[in-house]
Design a protein around this motif. Structure first.
Motif, PDB file in Angstrom:
ATOM      1  N   GLY A  89       0.786  -1.289  -0.041  1.00 31.88           N
ATOM      2  CA  GLY A  89      -0.039  -0.109   0.075  1.00 31.88           C
ATOM      3  C   GLY A  89       0.763   1.411   0.159  1.00 31.88           C
ATOM      4  O   GLY A  89       0.243   2.401   0.141  1.00 31.88           O
ATOM      5  N   PHE A  90       2.188   1.210  -0.123  1.00 36.14           N
ATOM      6  CA  PHE A  90       3.013   2.597  -0.193  1.00 36.14           C
ATOM      7  C   PHE A  90       2.905   3.275  -1.621  1.00 36.14           C
ATOM      8  O   PHE A  90       2.819   2.301  -2.576  1.00 36.14           O
ATOM      9  CB  PHE A  90       4.518   2.165   0.129  1.00 36.14           C
ATOM     10  CG  PHE A  90       4.555   1.750   1.604  1.00 36.14           C
ATOM     11  CD1 PHE A  90       5.057   2.708   2.401  1.00 36.14           C
ATOM     12  CD2 PHE A  90       4.731   0.504   2.006  1.00 36.14           C
ATOM     13  CE1 PHE A  90       5.241   2.454   3.958  1.00 36.14           C
ATOM     14  CE2 PHE A  90       4.709   0.123   3.425  1.00 36.14           C
ATOM     15  CZ  PHE A  90       5.197   1.164   4.199  1.00 36.14           C
ATOM     16  N   LYS A  91       3.000   4.620  -1.334  1.00 37.78           N
ATOM     17  CA  LYS A  91       2.823   5.077  -2.843  1.00 37.78           C
ATOM     18  C   LYS A  91       4.243   4.951  -3.590  1.00 37.78           C
ATOM     19  O   LYS A  91       5.216   4.588  -2.875  1.00 37.78           O
ATOM     20  CB  LYS A  91       2.632   6.633  -2.456  1.00 37.78           C
ATOM     21  CG  LYS A  91       1.214   6.923  -1.777  1.00 37.78           C
ATOM     22  CD  LYS A  91       1.268   8.614  -1.330  1.00 37.78           C
ATOM     23  CE  LYS A  91       0.129   9.016  -0.896  1.00 37.78           C
ATOM     24  NZ  LYS A  91       0.004  10.308  -0.503  1.00 37.78           N
ATOM     25  N   ARG A  92       4.251   5.140  -4.741  1.00 40.68           N
ATOM     26  CA  ARG A  92       5.357   4.775  -5.553  1.00 40.68           C
ATOM     27  C   ARG A  92       6.541   5.643  -5.090  1.00 40.68           C
ATOM     28  O   ARG A  92       7.591   5.118  -4.918  1.00 40.68           O
ATOM     29  CB  ARG A  92       5.189   5.153  -6.817  1.00 40.68           C
ATOM     30  CG  ARG A  92       4.042   4.117  -7.644  1.00 40.68           C
ATOM     31  CD  ARG A  92       4.077   4.604  -9.121  1.00 40.68           C
ATOM     32  NE  ARG A  92       2.998   3.669  -9.665  1.00 40.68           N
ATOM     33  CZ  ARG A  92       2.943   2.575 -10.374  1.00 40.68           C
ATOM     34  NH1 ARG A  92       4.301   1.849 -10.213  1.00 40.68           N
ATOM     35  NH2 ARG A  92       1.956   1.721 -10.842  1.00 40.68           N
ATOM     36  N   GLU A  93       6.423   6.938  -4.793  1.00 41.36           N
ATOM     37  CA  GLU A  93       7.685   7.614  -4.588  1.00 41.36           C
ATOM     38  C   GLU A  93       7.869   7.384  -3.019  1.00 41.36           C
ATOM     39  O   GLU A  93       9.246   7.441  -2.755  1.00 41.36           O
ATOM     40  CB  GLU A  93       7.168   9.277  -4.615  1.00 41.36           C
ATOM     41  CG  GLU A  93       5.966   9.563  -3.738  1.00 41.36           C
ATOM     42  CD  GLU A  93       4.681   9.578  -4.557  1.00 41.36           C
ATOM     43  OE1 GLU A  93       3.623  10.223  -3.996  1.00 41.36           O
ATOM     44  OE2 GLU A  93       4.661   8.864  -5.418  1.00 41.36           O
TER      45      GLU A  93
ATOM     46  N   GLU B 252       8.891   3.291 -10.988  1.00 43.95           N
ATOM     47  CA  GLU B 252       8.304   3.879 -12.051  1.00 43.95           C
ATOM     48  C   GLU B 252       7.492   5.464 -11.322  1.00 43.95           C
ATOM     49  O   GLU B 252       6.440   5.643 -11.683  1.00 43.95           O
ATOM     50  CB  GLU B 252       7.205   3.238 -12.804  1.00 43.95           C
ATOM     51  CG  GLU B 252       7.752   1.717 -13.379  1.00 43.95           C
ATOM     52  CD  GLU B 252       6.672   1.072 -14.124  1.00 43.95           C
ATOM     53  OE1 GLU B 252       5.491   1.356 -13.915  1.00 43.95           O
ATOM     54  OE2 GLU B 252       7.038   0.084 -14.847  1.00 43.95           O
ATOM     55  N   SER B 253       8.474   6.081 -10.588  1.00 46.95           N
ATOM     56  CA  SER B 253       7.714   6.993  -9.903  1.00 46.95           C
ATOM     57  C   SER B 253       8.492   8.436 -10.531  1.00 46.95           C
ATOM     58  O   SER B 253       9.456   8.184 -11.023  1.00 46.95           O
ATOM     59  CB  SER B 253       7.645   7.054  -8.307  1.00 46.95           C
ATOM     60  OG  SER B 253       9.183   6.925  -8.152  1.00 46.95           O
ATOM     61  N   GLY B 254       7.993   9.631 -10.127  1.00 47.97           N
ATOM     62  CA  GLY B 254       8.581  10.945 -10.377  1.00 47.97           C
ATOM     63  C   GLY B 254      10.126  10.793  -9.855  1.00 47.97           C
ATOM     64  O   GLY B 254      10.195  10.490  -8.560  1.00 47.97           O
ATOM     65  N   ILE B 255      11.087  11.452 -10.670  1.00 48.39           N
ATOM     66  CA  ILE B 255      12.533  11.534 -10.148  1.00 48.39           C
ATOM     67  C   ILE B 255      12.542  12.376  -9.061  1.00 48.39           C
ATOM     68  O   ILE B 255      13.317  11.960  -7.871  1.00 48.39           O
ATOM     69  CB  ILE B 255      13.578  12.048 -11.313  1.00 48.39           C
ATOM     70  CG1 ILE B 255      13.622  10.845 -12.381  1.00 48.39           C
ATOM     71  CG2 ILE B 255      14.754  12.444 -10.856  1.00 48.39           C
ATOM     72  CD1 ILE B 255      14.465  10.929 -13.478  1.00 48.39           C
ATOM     73  N   MET B 256      12.165  13.481  -9.144  1.00 49.41           N
ATOM     74  CA  MET B 256      12.388  14.687  -8.110  1.00 49.41           C
ATOM     75  C   MET B 256      11.484  14.207  -6.827  1.00 49.41           C
ATOM     76  O   MET B 256      11.962  14.240  -5.609  1.00 49.41           O
ATOM     77  CB  MET B 256      12.053  15.880  -8.448  1.00 49.41           C
ATOM     78  CG  MET B 256      12.231  17.108  -7.488  1.00 49.41           C
ATOM     79  SD  MET B 256      14.180  17.049  -7.295  1.00 49.41           S
ATOM     80  CE  MET B 256      14.980  17.150  -8.809  1.00 49.41           C
ATOM     81  N   THR B 257      10.189  13.799  -7.003  1.00 48.38           N
ATOM     82  CA  THR B 257       9.437  13.505  -5.885  1.00 48.38           C
ATOM     83  C   THR B 257      10.008  12.019  -5.026  1.00 48.38           C
ATOM     84  O   THR B 257      10.014  12.167  -3.971  1.00 48.38           O
ATOM     85  CB  THR B 257       8.015  12.931  -6.257  1.00 48.38           C
ATOM     86  OG1 THR B 257       7.977  11.923  -7.327  1.00 48.38           O
ATOM     87  CG2 THR B 257       7.216  14.183  -6.802  1.00 48.38           C
ATOM     88  N   SER B 258      10.618  11.479  -5.831  1.00 50.10           N
ATOM     89  CA  SER B 258      11.190  10.261  -5.132  1.00 50.10           C
ATOM     90  C   SER B 258      12.653  10.886  -4.444  1.00 50.10           C
ATOM     91  O   SER B 258      12.847  10.404  -3.319  1.00 50.10           O
ATOM     92  CB  SER B 258      11.790   9.070  -6.162  1.00 50.10           C
ATOM     93  OG  SER B 258      10.744   8.413  -6.843  1.00 50.10           O
ATOM     94  N   GLY B 259      13.315  11.628  -4.902  1.00 48.81           N
ATOM     95  CA  GLY B 259      14.739  12.003  -4.324  1.00 48.81           C
ATOM     96  C   GLY B 259      14.196  12.880  -3.258  1.00 48.81           C
ATOM     97  O   GLY B 259      14.962  12.774  -2.299  1.00 48.81           O
ATOM     98  N   LEU B 260      13.027  13.685  -3.155  1.00 48.68           N
ATOM     99  CA  LEU B 260      12.531  14.555  -2.002  1.00 48.68           C
ATOM    100  C   LEU B 260      12.134  13.345  -0.901  1.00 48.68           C
ATOM    101  O   LEU B 260      12.238  13.627   0.252  1.00 48.68           O
ATOM    102  CB  LEU B 260      11.412  15.483  -2.296  1.00 48.68           C
ATOM    103  CG  LEU B 260      11.878  16.489  -3.255  1.00 48.68           C
ATOM    104  CD1 LEU B 260      10.925  17.448  -3.601  1.00 48.68           C
ATOM    105  CD2 LEU B 260      12.961  17.329  -2.520  1.00 48.68           C
ATOM    106  N   ALA B 261      11.537  12.440  -1.103  1.00 49.66           N
ATOM    107  CA  ALA B 261      10.819  11.371  -0.430  1.00 49.66           C
ATOM    108  C   ALA B 261      12.175  10.671   0.198  1.00 49.66           C
ATOM    109  O   ALA B 261      12.329  10.515   1.554  1.00 49.66           O
ATOM    110  CB  ALA B 261      10.101  10.300  -0.875  1.00 49.66           C
TER     111      ALA B 261
END
Length: 398
Positions: free
Chosen positions: A20-24, A278-287
């Motif tokens: 259930g975790f979001k991709r980022e 398959e998530s956004g690069i910047m959103t994953s980086g911020l997470a």
């Protein structure tokens, strides 16, 4: 960190998605966890071996891994707490679990090879000799079972993969040479110590912040070990002038070299995880940056309070009471920090509550660096408890 993310992320990220975790968030957790791998003894990556040659006065490998134990445990404890608190309301599609099971002979071979490498390092062999002897041990032991026995073509595959893996390190080392040349020719290398030392003498916190920023910026895109080597070369001569325990100062650089892997805009570990999730690069980086936030606080904790490294302020053995008090306060500070990062503490938190918890965490984690440690710790504890009580009463009234 990038290799760890690419290897383990292929099955951990789908598992987190199915939970259930979001991709980022899945990408960020994996990147933060993989980046901490080099911080965990007894195998701490090439950076730990470099410390054997660079730290002055010299230290042993056993001293390095002993000092690194408590910060590593606290880092992963915070990450575990963050995962526990993280919102998993978002439904995700199920993912098949990868088959990662090892046969019993292969698992035994891996375990004994790992143990022999650690043993040789603890005995005092150089990293090159320890690795060479461990490889010889693997070849000999593998011959005793058909499923692990190496054949001629296996040696060719091993040589090919080892060469391919070495190319990136050689290229990175070459880049370090270029960067070092640029730093030398432009005079940055000479000016950087000249800026840090006066700042640290007047305000140690500002000096450490500048050292952190320098390490993160120079470490962007470089392997953590190479970043450590670069920074230790540039600022190593002035670390003694900062009045810090030498090993603590070098671990400070090493930690932030690793944290550059999850610091946008060049967060290579997070970007690798984002491609898997398959998530956004910047959103994953911020997470990843948020989830690894304790990794940015811990170096300040153990530099200002070397008891976390099982060292006294003079570099010797600390009193057991000082060690226990420092560990307890730092661990207590991790709880409100994890809540502030995830935005959940018994229930969803407002921005004001998250800021208050960050302040509470700071009071607890850095209490022993203040003139009156127990007053600071009391303020932090009261603030956290007050927020928890208010949230509990609010939930009951609803």
């Amino acid at each position: 960190a990038v290799a760890n993310t690419a290897t383990t992320g292929t099955f951990t990220i789908p598992l987190m998605r199915s939970a259930g975790f979001k991709r980022e968030h899945a990408a960020g957790i994996e990147a933060a966890a993989s980046s901490g791998g080099a911080l965990v003894p007894p195998i701490m990556g090439a950076g730990a071996y470099m410390m054997l040659e660079i730290v002055d006065p010299p230290v042993t490998y056993l001293q390095i891994i002993t000092s690194a134990v408590i910060p590593a445990v606290l880092y992963y404890a915070s990450l575990l707490l963050i995962v526990h608190l993280q919102d998993t309301d978002t439904q995700a599609e199920d993912a098949e679990q990868a088959d990662v099971a090892l046969s019993r002979p292969a698992g035994f071979l891996f375990s004994t090879a790992f143990a022999t490498l650690i043993l040789f390092l603890i005995i005092g062999f150089t990293p090159f000799r320890a690795v060479s002897l461990s490889l010889l041990f693997i070849v000999i032991q593998s011959a005793f079972h058909p499923s692990t026995r190496l054949r001629a073509r296996d040696f060719l595959v091993i040589a090919s993969r080892a060469s391919a893996a070495g190319v990136s390190l050689i290229a990175a080392a070459a880049c370090v040479g270029v960067i070092t040349g640029v730093v030398t020719l432009t005079g940055v290398g000479g000016r950087l110590p000249g800026v840090i030392v006066p700042l640290a003498q007047s305000n140690l916190a500002l000096g450490l912040i500048l050292l952190m920023l320098s390490t993160i910026i120079l470490g962007m895109g470089l392997p953590s070990a190479v970043c450590y080597l670069l920074m230790a070369t540039l600022v190593g001569p002035i670390l003694d002038e900062l009045g810090l325990v030498p090993l603590a100062a070098h671990l400070f650089i090493f930690y932030f070299g690793m944290m550059s892997m999850v610091t946008p805009p060049v967060a290579l570990a997070a970007y690798t995880a984002s491609s898997i999730a398959e998530s956004g690069i910047m959103t994953s980086g911020l997470a990843a940056f948020r989830f690894a936030l304790v990794g940015f606080a811990l170096p300040y904790c153990f530099v200002l309070n070397p008891e976390l490294l099982l060292l006294s302020n003079e570099g010797g053995s600390p009193a057991a009471t000082d060690v226990l008090a420092t560990i307890a306060l730092t661990a207590a500070g991790i709880v409100p920090l994890a809540a502030a990062v995830t935005g959940r503490f018994a229930q969803p938190l407002s921005v004001a509550n998250r800021i208050a918890l960050l302040v509470s965490s700071g009071f607890l984690m850095f209490a022993r660096s203040t003139p009156n440690a127990w007053i600071a710790a009391g303020i932090g504890a009261i603030l956290s408890i007050a927020i928890l009580v208010v949230l509990t009463l609010t939930r009951r009234s609803d």
